[in-house]
Write a protein that holds these residues in place. Structure first.
Motif, PDB file in Angstrom:
ATOM      1  N   ALA A 109       0.647  -1.444   0.045  1.00 19.80           N
ATOM      2  CA  ALA A 109       0.051   0.270   0.040  1.00 19.80           C
ATOM      3  C   ALA A 109       0.978   1.203   0.056  1.00 19.80           C
ATOM      4  O   ALA A 109       0.549   2.380  -0.559  1.00 19.80           O
ATOM      5  CB  ALA A 109      -0.948  -0.062   1.120  1.00 19.80           C
ATOM      6  N   ASP A 111       4.225   2.358  -1.251  1.00 25.05           N
ATOM      7  CA  ASP A 111       5.268   2.174  -2.624  1.00 25.05           C
ATOM      8  C   ASP A 111       6.180   3.035  -2.770  1.00 25.05           C
ATOM      9  O   ASP A 111       5.564   4.079  -3.633  1.00 25.05           O
ATOM     10  CB  ASP A 111       4.706   1.315  -3.797  1.00 25.05           C
ATOM     11  CG  ASP A 111       5.726   0.625  -4.506  1.00 25.05           C
ATOM     12  OD1 ASP A 111       6.858   1.234  -4.526  1.00 25.05           O
ATOM     13  OD2 ASP A 111       5.363  -0.499  -5.013  1.00 25.05           O
ATOM     14  N   VAL A 112       7.397   3.331  -2.360  1.00 27.91           N
ATOM     15  CA  VAL A 112       8.034   4.448  -2.768  1.00 27.91           C
ATOM     16  C   VAL A 112       8.899   4.489  -3.946  1.00 27.91           C
ATOM     17  O   VAL A 112       9.557   5.426  -4.374  1.00 27.91           O
ATOM     18  CB  VAL A 112       9.248   4.457  -1.540  1.00 27.91           C
ATOM     19  CG1 VAL A 112       8.978   4.723  -0.200  1.00 27.91           C
ATOM     20  CG2 VAL A 112      10.069   3.213  -1.481  1.00 27.91           C
ATOM     21  N   LEU A 114       6.710   4.868  -6.517  1.00 24.27           N
ATOM     22  CA  LEU A 114       5.577   5.448  -7.253  1.00 24.27           C
ATOM     23  C   LEU A 114       5.949   6.817  -8.114  1.00 24.27           C
ATOM     24  O   LEU A 114       5.172   7.395  -8.670  1.00 24.27           O
ATOM     25  CB  LEU A 114       4.409   5.746  -6.301  1.00 24.27           C
ATOM     26  CG  LEU A 114       3.298   4.785  -6.278  1.00 24.27           C
ATOM     27  CD1 LEU A 114       2.180   5.165  -5.075  1.00 24.27           C
ATOM     28  CD2 LEU A 114       2.545   4.506  -7.599  1.00 24.27           C
ATOM     29  N   SER A 118       3.630   9.842  -9.716  1.00 30.61           N
ATOM     30  CA  SER A 118       3.233  11.095  -9.142  1.00 30.61           C
ATOM     31  C   SER A 118       3.704  12.167  -9.863  1.00 30.61           C
ATOM     32  O   SER A 118       2.983  13.366 -10.141  1.00 30.61           O
ATOM     33  CB  SER A 118       4.090  11.434  -7.660  1.00 30.61           C
ATOM     34  OG  SER A 118       3.962  10.740  -6.873  1.00 30.61           O
ATOM     35  N   ASP A 170      10.836   7.763  -4.227  1.00 31.08           N
ATOM     36  CA  ASP A 170      10.351   9.169  -3.476  1.00 31.08           C
ATOM     37  C   ASP A 170      10.314   8.865  -2.161  1.00 31.08           C
ATOM     38  O   ASP A 170       9.522   8.165  -1.703  1.00 31.08           O
ATOM     39  CB  ASP A 170       9.327   9.756  -4.325  1.00 31.08           C
ATOM     40  CG  ASP A 170       8.578  10.618  -3.474  1.00 31.08           C
ATOM     41  OD1 ASP A 170       8.821  11.356  -2.495  1.00 31.08           O
ATOM     42  OD2 ASP A 170       7.112  10.696  -3.678  1.00 31.08           O
ATOM     43  N   GLY A 172       9.208  10.524   0.191  1.00 25.72           N
ATOM     44  CA  GLY A 172       8.369  11.864   0.854  1.00 25.72           C
ATOM     45  C   GLY A 172       7.122  11.337   1.674  1.00 25.72           C
ATOM     46  O   GLY A 172       6.725  12.101   2.563  1.00 25.72           O
ATOM     47  N   ALA A 173       6.910   9.974   1.777  1.00 25.48           N
ATOM     48  CA  ALA A 173       5.704   9.750   2.645  1.00 25.48           C
ATOM     49  C   ALA A 173       6.430   9.317   3.902  1.00 25.48           C
ATOM     50  O   ALA A 173       5.693   9.106   4.703  1.00 25.48           O
ATOM     51  CB  ALA A 173       5.274   8.244   1.852  1.00 25.48           C
ATOM     52  N   GLU A 248      -4.227  17.948   1.868  1.00 25.14           N
ATOM     53  CA  GLU A 248      -2.928  18.424   1.986  1.00 25.14           C
ATOM     54  C   GLU A 248      -2.521  18.746   0.817  1.00 25.14           C
ATOM     55  O   GLU A 248      -1.708  19.970   0.498  1.00 25.14           O
ATOM     56  CB  GLU A 248      -1.966  17.474   2.570  1.00 25.14           C
ATOM     57  CG  GLU A 248      -2.396  17.058   3.986  1.00 25.14           C
ATOM     58  CD  GLU A 248      -1.495  15.834   4.742  1.00 25.14           C
ATOM     59  OE1 GLU A 248      -1.267  15.074   3.882  1.00 25.14           O
ATOM     60  OE2 GLU A 248      -1.054  16.068   5.713  1.00 25.14           O
ATOM     61  N   ARG A 249      -2.642  18.067  -0.291  1.00 25.02           N
ATOM     62  CA  ARG A 249      -2.028  18.573  -1.610  1.00 25.02           C
ATOM     63  C   ARG A 249      -2.998  18.186  -2.681  1.00 25.02           C
ATOM     64  O   ARG A 249      -3.233  16.713  -2.805  1.00 25.02           O
ATOM     65  CB  ARG A 249      -0.604  18.100  -2.066  1.00 25.02           C
ATOM     66  CG  ARG A 249       0.082  19.290  -2.677  1.00 25.02           C
ATOM     67  CD  ARG A 249       1.527  18.843  -2.759  1.00 25.02           C
ATOM     68  NE  ARG A 249       2.240  18.172  -1.851  1.00 25.02           N
ATOM     69  CZ  ARG A 249       3.466  17.111  -1.654  1.00 25.02           C
ATOM     70  NH1 ARG A 249       3.674  16.918  -3.030  1.00 25.02           N
ATOM     71  NH2 ARG A 249       3.733  16.798  -0.758  1.00 25.02           N
ATOM     72  N   HIS A 260      -2.574  13.711  -3.831  1.00 22.01           N
ATOM     73  CA  HIS A 260      -1.400  13.507  -3.824  1.00 22.01           C
ATOM     74  C   HIS A 260      -1.000  12.048  -3.345  1.00 22.01           C
ATOM     75  O   HIS A 260       0.073  11.454  -3.421  1.00 22.01           O
ATOM     76  CB  HIS A 260      -0.408  14.553  -3.146  1.00 22.01           C
ATOM     77  CG  HIS A 260      -0.528  14.481  -1.617  1.00 22.01           C
ATOM     78  ND1 HIS A 260      -1.584  14.461  -1.162  1.00 22.01           N
ATOM     79  CD2 HIS A 260       0.428  14.328  -0.879  1.00 22.01           C
ATOM     80  CE1 HIS A 260      -1.464  14.712   0.284  1.00 22.01           C
ATOM     81  NE2 HIS A 260      -0.202  14.352   0.472  1.00 22.01           N
ATOM     82  N   ILE A 261      -2.039  11.483  -2.641  1.00 20.69           N
ATOM     83  CA  ILE A 261      -1.893   9.764  -2.240  1.00 20.69           C
ATOM     84  C   ILE A 261      -2.319   9.157  -3.283  1.00 20.69           C
ATOM     85  O   ILE A 261      -3.472   9.114  -3.382  1.00 20.69           O
ATOM     86  CB  ILE A 261      -2.349   9.895  -0.713  1.00 20.69           C
ATOM     87  CG1 ILE A 261      -1.890  10.897   0.220  1.00 20.69           C
ATOM     88  CG2 ILE A 261      -2.056   8.366  -0.152  1.00 20.69           C
ATOM     89  CD1 ILE A 261      -2.429  10.810   1.449  1.00 20.69           C
ATOM     90  N   PRO A 264      -0.990   2.396  -5.408  1.00 22.34           N
ATOM     91  CA  PRO A 264       0.147   1.880  -6.096  1.00 22.34           C
ATOM     92  C   PRO A 264      -0.700   0.771  -7.032  1.00 22.34           C
ATOM     93  O   PRO A 264       0.008   0.425  -8.079  1.00 22.34           O
ATOM     94  CB  PRO A 264       0.930   0.872  -5.202  1.00 22.34           C
ATOM     95  CG  PRO A 264       0.926   2.107  -3.807  1.00 22.34           C
ATOM     96  CD  PRO A 264      -0.722   2.303  -3.844  1.00 22.34           C
ATOM     97  N   ASP A 290       4.495   7.768  10.102  1.00 20.91           N
ATOM     98  CA  ASP A 290       4.288   8.472   8.825  1.00 20.91           C
ATOM     99  C   ASP A 290       4.112   7.533   7.611  1.00 20.91           C
ATOM    100  O   ASP A 290       3.083   7.616   6.785  1.00 20.91           O
ATOM    101  CB  ASP A 290       5.671   9.083   8.569  1.00 20.91           C
ATOM    102  CG  ASP A 290       5.428  10.523   7.619  1.00 20.91           C
ATOM    103  OD1 ASP A 290       4.256  10.648   7.098  1.00 20.91           O
ATOM    104  OD2 ASP A 290       6.574  11.108   7.405  1.00 20.91           O
ATOM    105  N   THR A 294       0.108   7.220   5.474  1.00 17.74           N
ATOM    106  CA  THR A 294       0.038   7.151   3.900  1.00 17.74           C
ATOM    107  C   THR A 294      -0.513   5.593   3.495  1.00 17.74           C
ATOM    108  O   THR A 294      -1.549   5.723   2.828  1.00 17.74           O
ATOM    109  CB  THR A 294       1.228   7.415   3.361  1.00 17.74           C
ATOM    110  OG1 THR A 294       1.853   8.317   4.029  1.00 17.74           O
ATOM    111  CG2 THR A 294       0.980   7.566   1.641  1.00 17.74           C
ATOM    112  N   VAL A 298      -4.382   4.558   1.887  1.00 16.40           N
ATOM    113  CA  VAL A 298      -4.558   3.735   0.703  1.00 16.40           C
ATOM    114  C   VAL A 298      -5.507   2.647   0.998  1.00 16.40           C
ATOM    115  O   VAL A 298      -6.222   2.239   0.162  1.00 16.40           O
ATOM    116  CB  VAL A 298      -3.241   3.418   0.157  1.00 16.40           C
ATOM    117  CG1 VAL A 298      -3.511   2.373  -1.141  1.00 16.40           C
ATOM    118  CG2 VAL A 298      -2.372   4.616  -0.473  1.00 16.40           C
TER     119      VAL A 298
END
Ligand code: AMP
Ligand code: MG
Length: 350
Positions: A109, A111-112, A114, A118, A170, A172-173, A248-249, A260-261, A264, A290, A294, A298
């Motif tokens: 759920a 997955d860095v 991605l 994005s 990324d 960021g999550a 948030e975004r 933005h979330i 995957p 964190d 995220t 998902v």
């Protein structure tokens, strides 16, 4: 002015500033890691002053920004993403390796890898667009955290990250959660154990100790419906309180909101029936919280509840699309909903 008067004035200033340091907190606001960071630190008996620690915290945040960024073309991860391989500071490698472990724990759920997806949505560049399905399908071919690898070179204090063709990473999550862990470690090292501090990294909060009067910190949880308002308040003593939300975004096109979330499985904004997920855990586990905020966003309510029952060490506040609020039993006494939000449903472990 006579020397004696000047000396007396200096002494007075010194005494006044000394008093301030012993009794009052110091606060600092920085912009780093794409977010506004607010730190409030109270003095401790035998440590560095809050002012000194604030300066060190700002330097640390600058280093973390560099080590974890994907948007800064000069950052080590940007080179890895361009070339498919690269040597990075050991810290970047450690965060990447831990993030991959967390992707695994959440069944993908999180997955860095991605990032190309994005980018297609324009979330990091502000060039927002809705990519066609075929484009997303082609990009998803390259998304799979299990195919990313990190190797450590401890003697050189570096690591090597390698990604197959077309894959980009990324962090960021998890980056703000990790930054919270590092700030906490800095405060512990420089100020000792008896901390009273509130570290707010763009809504990702780490409460250290309680307030100096012994009460817990009061952490406001944003209402995802009305982001100027509060959903409720959490009494937090030594806790990480980390929220992910679609508000948030995001951008809107033809009356549809895209956030933005991403899921995957589809490459599209995750529409799991949840509007926001707050994860409350140990302040040493900010990065895990964190990652979970995220990933559970998902997963959606049912899978998130199942995940919570199957694991320990964290509690949840989940807000559904219809505004319904679900909390886990560990927060029953510490979370109060603002008026107008009805009653929260409490999940029990059974
Ligand atoms: P957070 O605010 O902690 O929920 O993190 C959101 C950020 O993580 C996004 O801005 C993306 O950079 C990245 N992201 C979005 N969806 C995912 C996902 N499913 N897995 C990993 N990273 C994601
Ligand atoms: Mg997160």
């Amino acid at each position: 002015m006579s020397k004696r008067i000047i000396a007396a004035l200096c002494l007075l200033c010194l005494l006044l500033s000394g008093c301030g340091k012993e009794t009052g907190p110091a606060s600092g606001t920085f912009f780093a890691m794409n977010t506004v960071i607010n730190l409030t630190i109270y003095p401790t008996k035998n440590g560095a002053t809050p002012e000194e620690v604030l300066t060190e915290a700002e330097t640390l945040l600058g280093t973390l920004e560099k080590n974890l960024s994907v948007t800064d073309p000069e950052a080590p991860l940007s080179a890895v993403n361009r070339d498919g391989w690269g040597t990075v500071p050991i810290e970047t490698g450690e965060v990447a390796a831990e993030a991959l472990r967390l992707c695994d724990w959440t069944g993908g759920a999180l997955d860095v890898t991605l990032y190309p997806v994005s980018l297609a949505w324009g979330f990091t560049t502000e060039n927002h667009r809705v990519p066609p399905r075929e484009e997303l399908d082609a990009l998803l071919e390259h998304v799979d955290y299990r195919r990313a690898a990190v190797a450590f070179l401890p003697e050189e204090q570096t690591a090597e990250i390698s990604l197959p063709d077309g894959m980009e990473m990324d962090l960021g999550a998890v980056a703000k959660g990790y930054a919270g862990n590092r700030l906490r470690a800095l405060l512990l090292e420089r100020m000792g154990e008896d901390l009273h501090a509130l570290l707010d990294l763009g809504g990702n909060v780490v409460a250290l100790g309680g307030r100096p009067d012994g009460d817990p910190w009061r952490v406001g949880i944003r209402d995802p419906e009305n982001t100027d308002g509060l959903l409720g308040v959490l009494g937090a003593y030594d806790a990480a309180v980390i929220t992910s939300g679609g508000y948030e975004r995001y951008f809107e096109e033809n009356g549809v909101r895209y956030w933005h979330i991403l899921d995957p499985a589809t490459g599209e904004p995750a529409r799991s029936g949840l509007k926001s997920v707050t994860v409350v855990g140990s302040p040493a586990d900010g990065m895990t919280c964190d990652a979970l905020s995220t990933a559970l966003f998902v997963m959606g309510l049912e899978k998130a509840a199942e995940f919570w029952r199957d694991n320990t060490g964290f509690e949840l506040i989940l807000v559904s699309d219809d505004g319904g609020v679900t909390i886990t039993e560990g927060l029953r006494d510490s979370f109060s909903l603002s008026s107008g939000h009805g009653e929260a449903t409490v999940l029990e472990r059974q």
